[in-house]
Design a protein around this motif. Structure first.
Motif, PDB file in Angstrom:
ATOM      1  N   THR A 143       0.607  -1.338  -0.006  1.00  0.00           N
ATOM      2  CA  THR A 143      -0.083   0.212  -0.041  1.00  0.00           C
ATOM      3  C   THR A 143       1.099   0.759   0.146  1.00  0.00           C
ATOM      4  O   THR A 143       1.639   1.058   0.775  1.00  0.00           O
ATOM      5  CB  THR A 143      -0.480  -0.036   1.367  1.00  0.00           C
ATOM      6  OG1 THR A 143      -1.589  -1.235   1.405  1.00  0.00           O
ATOM      7  CG2 THR A 143      -1.663   1.484   1.382  1.00  0.00           C
ATOM      8  N   LYS A 157      -1.184   1.311  -9.265  1.00  0.00           N
ATOM      9  CA  LYS A 157      -1.854   0.867  -8.732  1.00  0.00           C
ATOM     10  C   LYS A 157      -2.134  -0.987  -9.122  1.00  0.00           C
ATOM     11  O   LYS A 157      -3.522  -0.979  -8.638  1.00  0.00           O
ATOM     12  CB  LYS A 157      -3.806   1.611  -9.564  1.00  0.00           C
ATOM     13  CG  LYS A 157      -3.714   1.185 -10.885  1.00  0.00           C
ATOM     14  CD  LYS A 157      -4.798   2.341 -11.288  1.00  0.00           C
ATOM     15  CE  LYS A 157      -6.137   2.028 -10.143  1.00  0.00           C
ATOM     16  NZ  LYS A 157      -7.370   2.559 -10.425  1.00  0.00           N
ATOM     17  N   ASP A 206      -2.405  -0.763  -3.397  1.00  0.00           N
ATOM     18  CA  ASP A 206      -3.686   0.212  -3.328  1.00  0.00           C
ATOM     19  C   ASP A 206      -2.964   1.036  -2.748  1.00  0.00           C
ATOM     20  O   ASP A 206      -2.578   1.725  -2.564  1.00  0.00           O
ATOM     21  CB  ASP A 206      -4.365  -0.218  -1.929  1.00  0.00           C
ATOM     22  CG  ASP A 206      -4.673  -2.388  -1.780  1.00  0.00           C
ATOM     23  OD1 ASP A 206      -5.023  -2.449  -3.411  1.00  0.00           O
ATOM     24  OD2 ASP A 206      -4.954  -2.530  -1.069  1.00  0.00           O
ATOM     25  N   TYR A 238      -3.492   5.652  -2.205  1.00  0.00           N
ATOM     26  CA  TYR A 238      -4.133   6.405  -1.737  1.00  0.00           C
ATOM     27  C   TYR A 238      -3.567   7.998  -1.270  1.00  0.00           C
ATOM     28  O   TYR A 238      -2.460   8.048  -1.594  1.00  0.00           O
ATOM     29  CB  TYR A 238      -4.112   5.761  -0.324  1.00  0.00           C
ATOM     30  CG  TYR A 238      -4.956   4.761   0.598  1.00  0.00           C
ATOM     31  CD1 TYR A 238      -6.564   5.227   0.805  1.00  0.00           C
ATOM     32  CD2 TYR A 238      -4.462   3.503   0.291  1.00  0.00           C
ATOM     33  CE1 TYR A 238      -7.377   3.829   0.996  1.00  0.00           C
ATOM     34  CE2 TYR A 238      -5.640   2.455   0.640  1.00  0.00           C
ATOM     35  CZ  TYR A 238      -6.431   2.770   0.916  1.00  0.00           C
ATOM     36  OH  TYR A 238      -7.805   1.285   1.010  1.00  0.00           O
ATOM     37  N   PHE A 281      -6.751   6.273  -6.922  1.00  0.00           N
ATOM     38  CA  PHE A 281      -6.691   6.732  -5.591  1.00  0.00           C
ATOM     39  C   PHE A 281      -7.910   5.694  -5.027  1.00  0.00           C
ATOM     40  O   PHE A 281      -9.113   6.481  -5.657  1.00  0.00           O
ATOM     41  CB  PHE A 281      -6.518   7.521  -5.027  1.00  0.00           C
ATOM     42  CG  PHE A 281      -5.037   8.571  -5.422  1.00  0.00           C
ATOM     43  CD1 PHE A 281      -4.043   7.930  -4.746  1.00  0.00           C
ATOM     44  CD2 PHE A 281      -5.003   9.959  -6.392  1.00  0.00           C
ATOM     45  CE1 PHE A 281      -2.441   8.275  -5.264  1.00  0.00           C
ATOM     46  CE2 PHE A 281      -4.071   9.871  -6.620  1.00  0.00           C
ATOM     47  CZ  PHE A 281      -3.049   9.663  -6.016  1.00  0.00           C
ATOM     48  N   ILE A 282      -7.801   4.469  -4.411  1.00  0.00           N
ATOM     49  CA  ILE A 282      -8.657   4.544  -3.134  1.00  0.00           C
ATOM     50  C   ILE A 282      -9.460   4.865  -3.124  1.00  0.00           C
ATOM     51  O   ILE A 282     -10.986   5.315  -2.774  1.00  0.00           O
ATOM     52  CB  ILE A 282      -8.404   3.141  -2.623  1.00  0.00           C
ATOM     53  CG1 ILE A 282      -7.869   1.992  -3.522  1.00  0.00           C
ATOM     54  CG2 ILE A 282      -9.708   2.070  -1.319  1.00  0.00           C
ATOM     55  CD1 ILE A 282      -7.066   0.430  -2.374  1.00  0.00           C
ATOM     56  N   ARG A 283      -8.638   5.667  -2.356  1.00  0.00           N
ATOM     57  CA  ARG A 283      -9.765   7.214  -1.874  1.00  0.00           C
ATOM     58  C   ARG A 283      -8.453   8.527  -1.118  1.00  0.00           C
ATOM     59  O   ARG A 283      -7.893   7.824  -1.560  1.00  0.00           O
ATOM     60  CB  ARG A 283     -10.251   6.895  -0.165  1.00  0.00           C
ATOM     61  CG  ARG A 283     -11.000   5.530   0.217  1.00  0.00           C
ATOM     62  CD  ARG A 283     -11.642   6.199   1.362  1.00  0.00           C
ATOM     63  NE  ARG A 283     -11.866   6.782   2.003  1.00  0.00           N
ATOM     64  CZ  ARG A 283     -13.295   7.038   3.305  1.00  0.00           C
ATOM     65  NH1 ARG A 283     -12.473   6.617   3.970  1.00  0.00           N
ATOM     66  NH2 ARG A 283     -13.320   8.582   3.490  1.00  0.00           N
ATOM     67  N   ASN A 342      -9.170   2.397   6.400  1.00  0.00           N
ATOM     68  CA  ASN A 342      -8.979   1.655   5.556  1.00  0.00           C
ATOM     69  C   ASN A 342      -8.334   0.555   5.877  1.00  0.00           C
ATOM     70  O   ASN A 342      -7.685  -0.592   5.456  1.00  0.00           O
ATOM     71  CB  ASN A 342      -7.934   2.107   4.297  1.00  0.00           C
ATOM     72  CG  ASN A 342      -8.973   3.425   3.859  1.00  0.00           C
ATOM     73  OD1 ASN A 342      -9.642   3.051   2.933  1.00  0.00           O
ATOM     74  ND2 ASN A 342      -8.561   5.218   4.649  1.00  0.00           N
TER      75      ASN A 342
END
Length: 208
Positions: free
Chosen positions: A8, A104, A108, A110, A140-142, A166
């Protein structure tokens, strides 16, 4: 070279991915007739309290402008203030978008950025215009922004919030930022860190 245990990555935005130049904003306010040395109150390394409060979302854009007007001639308009404030924003290079798109597939991703409610809408518009609409959501995931969280880096609580929300494992999560104080704050939570100085090539760092 990135540690093989990392799965990540949390990226900072300005100065790491999105190009900025504080000098442009400092010069823009001096041209407006600022009664203070803007270099002394707002720079990449440090800033006066009003800027911190704006980044935390504790004051509105209107209140921020009013605060700046005490340093400016009475004739300066809100539009001129916004233009000078946004002058530091340069853009998100295509090679960074390509890098994130590749990363990505393996990590993961962010985003955690100290920003404010004048810069943020302009940044998102610039990115969507230069690339494709909704680019940040695709990369981005978030994405987390200080002005919408009520907290800012390097306070430990902001990293803890991202980790908790997360369910991240700090030992396998890399935090990337260009400011050493933000790197030090992240390290207090157990996050792995990369201080992104001008000598660091992200493309080379993440190269297999």
């Amino acid at each position: 070279m990135i540690d093989k245990k990392i799965n990540t990555v949390i990226f900072d935005l300005g100065g790491v991915l999105f190009d900025i130049d504080y000098k442009h904003t400092q010069e823009a306010f001096q041209k407006l007739g600022s009664a203070t040395d803007f270099n002394a109150v707002y720079s990449h390394q440090k800033q006066a309290g009003i800027f911190d409060e704006f980044e935390k979302g504790n004051i509105s854009p209107a209140q921020f402008r009013e605060g700046l007007k005490k340093w400016l001639p009475e004739t300066v308009t809100d539009k001129q203030i916004d233009s000078a404030w946004n002058a530091l924003l340069i853009g998100l290079p295509a090679d960074k978008v390509s890098l994130l798109t590749a990363l990505k597939k393996k990590y993961d991703l962010y985003l955690l950025s100290n920003t404010n409610e004048i810069h943020l809408p302009e940044v998102l518009t610039m990115i969507d215009t230069a690339h494709t609409p909704g680019t940040m959501g695709k990369l981005f995931i978030r994405d987390y922004y200080s002005c919408r969280m009520g907290m800012r880096k390097p306070d430990k609580i902001i990293y803890e919030k991202v980790i908790m929300e997360n369910n991240l494992n700090p030992s396998t999560t890399l935090f990337v930022d260009d400011l050493i104080q933000n790197i030090e704050g992240a390290a207090l939570t157990g996050l792995q860190t990369l201080h992104c100085t001008p000598s660091i090539s992200l493309k080379e760092y993440f190269r297999e």
